[in-house]
Motif scaffolding. Structure first.
Motif, mmCIF file in Angstrom:
data_model
loop_
_atom_site.group_PDB
_atom_site.id
_atom_site.type_symbol
_atom_site.label_atom_id
_atom_site.label_comp_id
_atom_site.label_asym_id
_atom_site.label_seq_id
_atom_site.Cartn_x
_atom_site.Cartn_y
_atom_site.Cartn_z
ATOM 1 N N LEU A 87 22.025 -23.840 12.282
ATOM 2 C CA LEU A 87 22.575 -22.942 11.283
ATOM 3 C C LEU A 87 21.848 -21.616 11.450
ATOM 4 N N ILE A 88 22.583 -20.535 11.574
ATOM 5 C CA ILE A 88 21.935 -19.231 11.685
ATOM 6 C C ILE A 88 22.322 -18.364 10.497
ATOM 7 N N PHE A 107 31.997 -34.093 13.468
ATOM 8 C CA PHE A 107 32.180 -34.032 14.912
ATOM 9 C C PHE A 107 32.940 -35.257 15.401
ATOM 10 N N PRO A 118 33.283 -31.827 20.358
ATOM 11 C CA PRO A 118 32.385 -30.690 20.147
ATOM 12 C C PRO A 118 31.077 -30.871 20.904
ATOM 13 N N ASP A 119 30.455 -29.760 21.192
ATOM 14 C CA ASP A 119 29.170 -29.755 21.877
ATOM 15 C C ASP A 119 28.148 -29.166 20.907
ATOM 16 N N LYS A 122 25.971 -26.117 21.856
ATOM 17 C CA LYS A 122 26.504 -24.759 21.911
ATOM 18 C C LYS A 122 27.005 -24.256 20.573
ATOM 19 N N THR A 123 27.265 -25.186 19.684
ATOM 20 C CA THR A 123 27.883 -24.799 18.427
ATOM 21 C C THR A 123 26.852 -24.322 17.422
ATOM 22 N N VAL A 124 27.170 -23.219 16.817
ATOM 23 C CA VAL A 124 26.281 -22.645 15.823
ATOM 24 C C VAL A 124 27.108 -22.315 14.591
ATOM 25 N N ILE A 125 26.586 -22.690 13.447
ATOM 26 C CA ILE A 125 27.279 -22.362 12.213
ATOM 27 C C ILE A 125 26.614 -21.156 11.588
ATOM 28 N N TYR A 126 27.395 -20.104 11.402
ATOM 29 C CA TYR A 126 26.877 -18.874 10.818
ATOM 30 C C TYR A 126 27.133 -18.849 9.322
ATOM 31 N N PHE B 116 23.091 -23.515 2.135
ATOM 32 C CA PHE B 116 23.524 -22.612 3.208
ATOM 33 C C PHE B 116 25.029 -22.387 3.082
ATOM 34 N N THR B 123 31.949 -18.528 12.339
ATOM 35 C CA THR B 123 31.548 -19.785 12.940
ATOM 36 C C THR B 123 32.592 -20.302 13.917
ATOM 37 N N TYR B 126 32.156 -25.048 19.522
ATOM 38 C CA TYR B 126 32.397 -25.147 20.953
ATOM 39 C C TYR B 126 32.499 -26.602 21.371
ATOM 40 N N GLY B 127 33.323 -26.847 22.342
ATOM 41 C CA GLY B 127 33.467 -28.198 22.845
ATOM 42 C C GLY B 127 34.509 -28.220 23.933
#
Lengths: 135, 135
Positions: A87-88, A107, A118-119, A122-126, B116, B123, B126-127
């Motif tokens: 989480l960013i 996922f 999903p990977d 690489k995945t980031v939750i903003y 959060f 957001t 990726y996958g």
DNA sequence: TTGCGTGCAAAGGTTTTGCATGGCA
DNA sequence: TGCCATGCAAAACCTTTGCACGCAA
């Protein structure tokens, strides 16, 4: 590029990232940190080494959201198969590493119902973290 | 920057992105597409216009995962307040827009349990999509 | 007519590349 | 000793900026 030889420069770059495992660092910052440690390493070597570490899976590469330079982050071997998520906070830039059962479920759902695997590397939750919403 | 005047260039850039609403386009590709359409528009104008469209919320900006240049994507006005999510296939680059109840639940959970508040506009998950896994 | 928008060229910053030299195995 | 790795400088890129002219309102 294969990591054939073991050199002072490679160790230094990797050590620098490992010492900051929870941060994403631009090349600029890596160079600064190396200089502070008394290591004098050419900028192109830093670029080449980071790319090599990426290819080796020891480091991951992030396209910076703001600004133009790419960032890198250490991947500990203990994290390699670790199911956690990032989480960013878009306000303060902090990265939280979260082990969240709901995320795992989601996922699994995307894979099962949407055919999309999903990977989580690489995945980031903003979003915005608690501290920033309150402050 | 405020969009005060209405010009041929602005219309052309927006039309170009709208005609490719499901793709993310680099500035390079936008320029190429404009040239193909017979539009001759200076590169700086394309940069400035894309930035302005971004500020207006008509377009969103993505840091490219591979390569170094930034990409842009059209946001239809009908999507403006739409709760949907983006899945990007790292193999073929396709973007899927998903209305997924589970994802909404997850976001609610992150807000409630982790403090959060996620931003579904920024957001991206990726996958690998179904087609790429099978082919 | 006013002042924003445009296009060119130049500047600015980041990343890559060529090449001679250095250093690991 | 054989080659990969390094470092410098230059090149290649991508993006931004300055400035004079053009054009919408």
């Amino acid at each position: 590029m294969k990591q054939a030889y073991h050199t002072r420069q490679k160790s230094a770059v990797l050590a620098c990232l490992e010492a900051r495992k929870n941060q994403t660092l631009t090349v600029e910052r890596v160079c600064d940190a190396l200089t502070e440690s008394g290591e004098k390493i050419g900028r192109s070597t830093v670029y080449r080494t980071l790319e090599a570490l990426c290819a080796d899976g020891k480091v991951s590469r992030y396209a910076a959201e703001e600004g133009r330079s790419v960032s890198y982050r250490f991947i500990g071997s203990d994290c390699e198969n670790d199911e956690h998520f990032h989480l960013i906070c878009t306000a303060c830039g902090k990265i939280c590493h979260t082990h969240c059962h709901e995320l795992e479920q989601l996922f699994a759902h995307l894979a099962a119902a949407h055919g999309f695997v999903p990977d989580n590397r690489k995945t980031v939750i903003y979003g915005v973290c608690e501290a920033c919403r309150n402050g």
